[in-house]
Design an enzyme around this catalytic site. Structure first.
Site, PDB file in Angstrom:
ATOM      1  N   GLY A 172     -22.536  -0.677 -11.803  1.00 11.90           N
ATOM      2  CA  GLY A 172     -23.773  -0.579 -12.557  1.00 11.90           C
ATOM      3  C   GLY A 172     -24.986  -0.624 -11.657  1.00 11.90           C
ATOM      4  N   ASP A 229     -13.376  -5.505 -13.980  1.00 12.28           N
ATOM      5  CA  ASP A 229     -13.242  -6.765 -14.713  1.00 12.28           C
ATOM      6  C   ASP A 229     -13.996  -6.814 -16.027  1.00 12.28           C
ATOM      7  OD1 ASP A 229     -15.901  -8.882 -14.191  1.00 12.28           O
ATOM      8  OD2 ASP A 229     -15.816  -6.988 -13.124  1.00 12.28           O
ATOM      9  N   ASP A 279     -15.077  -1.622  -8.813  1.00 11.52           N
ATOM     10  CA  ASP A 279     -16.292  -2.261  -9.296  1.00 11.52           C
ATOM     11  C   ASP A 279     -16.777  -3.257  -8.242  1.00 11.52           C
ATOM     12  OD1 ASP A 279     -18.244  -3.338 -11.208  1.00 11.52           O
ATOM     13  OD2 ASP A 279     -16.864  -5.034 -11.377  1.00 11.52           O
TER      14      ASP A 279
END
Length: 270
Positions: free
Chosen positions: A45, A221, A10
């Site tokens: 994202g 996370d 991420d």
């Protein structure tokens, strides 16, 4: 332990710290993994354009043999932009989700691979913040003008207290069969087409590369990282991760301010 051949990482509060920087230890660990032939894949994202600075810094940008899972699993592509997998939200679902924002008085935006779109005449503070962070321009578009734009992700962006209260609304419960919604920051609630998440994106990439989930280490996370943490043979939560992400993980590493990604990679390279 099964040999790790791919590390999925991420970006925000994982790869980078609160200043949005990759600390030297993390960069060195990723370079060491690459030298051992391990694929390093950003799973985020953000869009591809929103990760370019980090891909460039890590020597992963504009490559036909390096990959990114972007927009919470809605797009899987090479870092040179060749799409392997993608699926966008149907326009009617966008209309319904945008209407929920109006009913709950939340700021709202839609995202394609290049741009942020909002029908809010008074553009929200967090939309402007998000634009700066992911380096995507904002365009005002009416709902009607969005009909021919492929929407890969939508975002509700507002003050945490307001957003947390709104998330419990029956209006969101009523669209669970159409969209996968996850909290990604205290002030972001994001949606992609039903069935999509970072695990689905990683699975599409694994099929393309002929890898098994057992060959994957995933580090994250937030709530939108839980699917890939569970999917991977070795799921790692950051020290700064949410309680739910930590519970889903096989192990917990240091936080993003103390090179948690480097610590996790170091353990598999030892």
């Amino acid at each position: 332990m099964t040999k790790i051949k791919l590390i999925a990482i991420d970006v925000d509060n994982t790869l980078v710290n609160a200043k949005k920087e990759i600390v030297p230890q993390v960069k060195a660990a990723i370079q060491a993994a690459k030298k051992k032939g391990i694929k390093v894949v950003i799973c985020t994202g953000r869009s591809l354009s929103g990760t370019q600075q980090y891909l460039t810094e890590l020597g992963l940008a504009n490559c036909d043999d390096q990959f990114i899972v972007s927009l919470n699993g809605a797009v899987v592509e090479t870092t040179s932009g060749q799409v392997i997998f993608d699926r966008h939200l149907p326009y009617n679902d966008y209309l319904r989700l945008e209407q929920i924002a109006r009913q709950l008085h939340l700021h709202f935006q839609a995202v394609d691979v290049e741009r942020i779109y909002t029908a809010d005449r008074d553009i929200g503070h967090y939309t402007v913040y998000n634009s700066r962070v992911v380096k995507m321009e904002i365009s005002y578009r009416t709902k009607e003008e969005m009909a021919n734009i492929p929407i890969y992700k939508v975002m509700y962006l507002d003050e945490p207290e307001l957003l947390n209260k709104a998330m419990t609304s029956p209006l969101f419960q009523a669209v669970q069969d159409k969209v996968s919604l996850t909290k990604t920051e205290p002030f972001y609630y994001e949606g992609v087409a039903k069935g999509l998440d970072k695990a689905a994106g990683l699975d599409a990439l694994c099929n393309y590369l002929n890898l098994d989930a057992a060959n994957i280490m995933a580090i994250g996370d937030e709530a939108n990282d839980i699917s890939m943490i569970k999917y991977a043979g070795l799921g790692v939560a950051m020290g700064n991760a949410t309680p739910a992400a930590k519970q889903a993980a096989d192990q917990i590493t240091a936080d993003c301010e103390h090179a948690g990604v480097a610590q996790a990679i170091g353990q598999i390279l030892a």
